[in-house]
Design an enzyme around this catalytic site. Structure first.
Site, mmCIF file in Angstrom:
data_model
loop_
_atom_site.group_PDB
_atom_site.id
_atom_site.type_symbol
_atom_site.label_atom_id
_atom_site.label_comp_id
_atom_site.label_asym_id
_atom_site.label_seq_id
_atom_site.Cartn_x
_atom_site.Cartn_y
_atom_site.Cartn_z
ATOM 1 N N ASP A 246 -11.385 0.319 -6.873
ATOM 2 C CA ASP A 246 -11.655 -0.103 -5.488
ATOM 3 C C ASP A 246 -13.152 -0.135 -5.201
ATOM 4 O OD1 ASP A 246 -8.981 -0.289 -5.069
ATOM 5 O OD2 ASP A 246 -8.797 1.538 -3.877
ATOM 6 N N ASP A 259 -11.244 5.673 -4.076
ATOM 7 C CA ASP A 259 -9.949 5.004 -3.999
ATOM 8 C C ASP A 259 -9.487 5.030 -2.548
ATOM 9 O OD1 ASP A 259 -7.909 3.615 -5.223
ATOM 10 O OD2 ASP A 259 -6.703 5.387 -5.623
ATOM 11 N N LYS A 261 -6.749 4.514 0.254
ATOM 12 C CA LYS A 261 -5.297 4.507 0.385
ATOM 13 C C LYS A 261 -4.911 4.387 1.866
ATOM 14 C CE LYS A 261 -4.450 5.167 -3.989
ATOM 15 N NZ LYS A 261 -3.869 4.075 -4.806
#
Length: 340
Positions: A246, A259, A261
């Site tokens: 990412d 990352d 989420k």
């Protein structure tokens, strides 16, 4: 005359006269006999079973079992024998879970000792964005999906069946499609923010699908700087797996694989993110062994954003924690390779 008549009266009934003459002797003995008798009765009362006062009809079985034995027939030895018959032999020592004690066969280090880091003129460089190429290498996501624990697979399937029951098969398919779409839009919005700073955020903030997620991560974005990679493919040249990172940037001064989420439920602790830490560790190892990246990473960050706009939870992974999850990732990778 009266005395004579009295004696004559007594003489007509046999035994009465003899009884009259024995009275003085009985009077002398009577106190002694009474004392002895009362003492005997007192001792008997002391030995009376107290369970006799219990409602015997109501607790018939209990009273019988208690009063039938002066001492219990059970001993520690007989109890152990009985348990052994019922439940099997006693397991005095349960070894720890094998997955925690196993060491990876391929002890590839997380940090690449052979990688040379050149001096960077960082500020003018745009973040790396390498496209993901189709190869025979398995992705990090695929490996984790095929090696998840039975318990985790059970909970995932139970959640899926519950959602299908509530929404129907078509409704559940639409729900998952929208989740993926929201994730893609959210990542695209973050990419626009990092590339053009705040020029594109006004349009994205008006999008109802992701406006809550963007509001959720605002306090985290303030601590992110020096972005080095965005939605960029990574490949571990030694272990032969790949993935799509990412973001790689500094978080509070530490270079991290980040990352992003999305979640509808709070995940305040790292353990709530399930296999995401292993995913981050896998990406860190891949970057450090990928020749396309002229830097190395030792930290990770998982940011959980919420649709309702509540503050996101950032979970920072220091080098020691990343190393722990790296070893777990290597075990999962070996398990995948053995299956395939």
């Amino acid at each position: 005359l009266v005395r004579m008549k009295f004696l004559q009266l007594l003489s007509r009934k046999p035994g009465k006269l003899g009884m009259l003459f024995q009275i003085p002797f009985c009077q002398n003995r009577f106190p002694y006999l009474c004392l002895a008798t009362s003492t005997c009765l007192y001792s008997k009362k002391k030995k009376v079973n107290s369970y006799e006062q219990v409602d015997q009809e109501k607790y018939k079985n209990l009273v019988y079992s208690v009063t039938s034995y002066k001492t219990s027939a059970q001993t520690p030895e007989t109890i152990l024998e009985e348990d052994n018959l019922l439940y099997g032999p006693l397991d005095k020592h349960r070894p720890p879970v094998k997955a925690e004690t196993k060491t990876p066969k391929n002890c590839v280090p997380l940090i690449n000792p052979d990688k040379r880091i050149p001096l960077l003129s960082s500020e003018s460089n745009l973040p790396l964005k390498i496209s993901l190429q189709k190869t025979k290498m398995p992705s990090v996501t695929r490996i984790l999906q095929q090696t998840m624990s039975p318990q985790q697979a059970f909970y995932l399937e139970r959640w899926k069946q519950k959602m299908i029951q509530e929404l129907g098969k078509d409704g559940f398919a639409e729900y998952t499609k929208n989740l993926f779409l929201q994730g893609e839009l959210f990542h695209a919005a973050l990419e626009s923010i990092f590339l053009s700073e705040e020029a594109a955020t006004k349009e994205q903030r008006e999008d109802v699908a992701i406006s809550g997620y963007l509001s959720s991560v605002q306090h985290v974005l303030k601590d992110v700087s020096e972005v080095k990679a965005l939605e960029s493919a990574v490949q571990h040249e030694t272990l032969q797996y790949l993935g799509l990172v990412d973001c790689v940037a500094k978080y509070r001064g530490q270079l991290c694989v980040i990352d992003w989420k999305t979640s509808e439920k709070p995940k305040p602790f790292l353990k709530n993110t399930f296999d995401n830490p292993l995913q981050v560790a896998a990406y860190i190892g891949a970057i450090n062994h990928d020749a396309n990246y002229d830097f190395q990473v030792s930290c990770g960050l998982i940011v959980v954003a919420y649709k309702n706009g509540s503050p996101a939870h950032p979970h920072f992974m220091d080098p020691n924690l990343c190393l722990q999850y790296w070893n777990k990732w290597l075990l999962r990778l070996e398990e995948y390779m053995d299956k395939n």
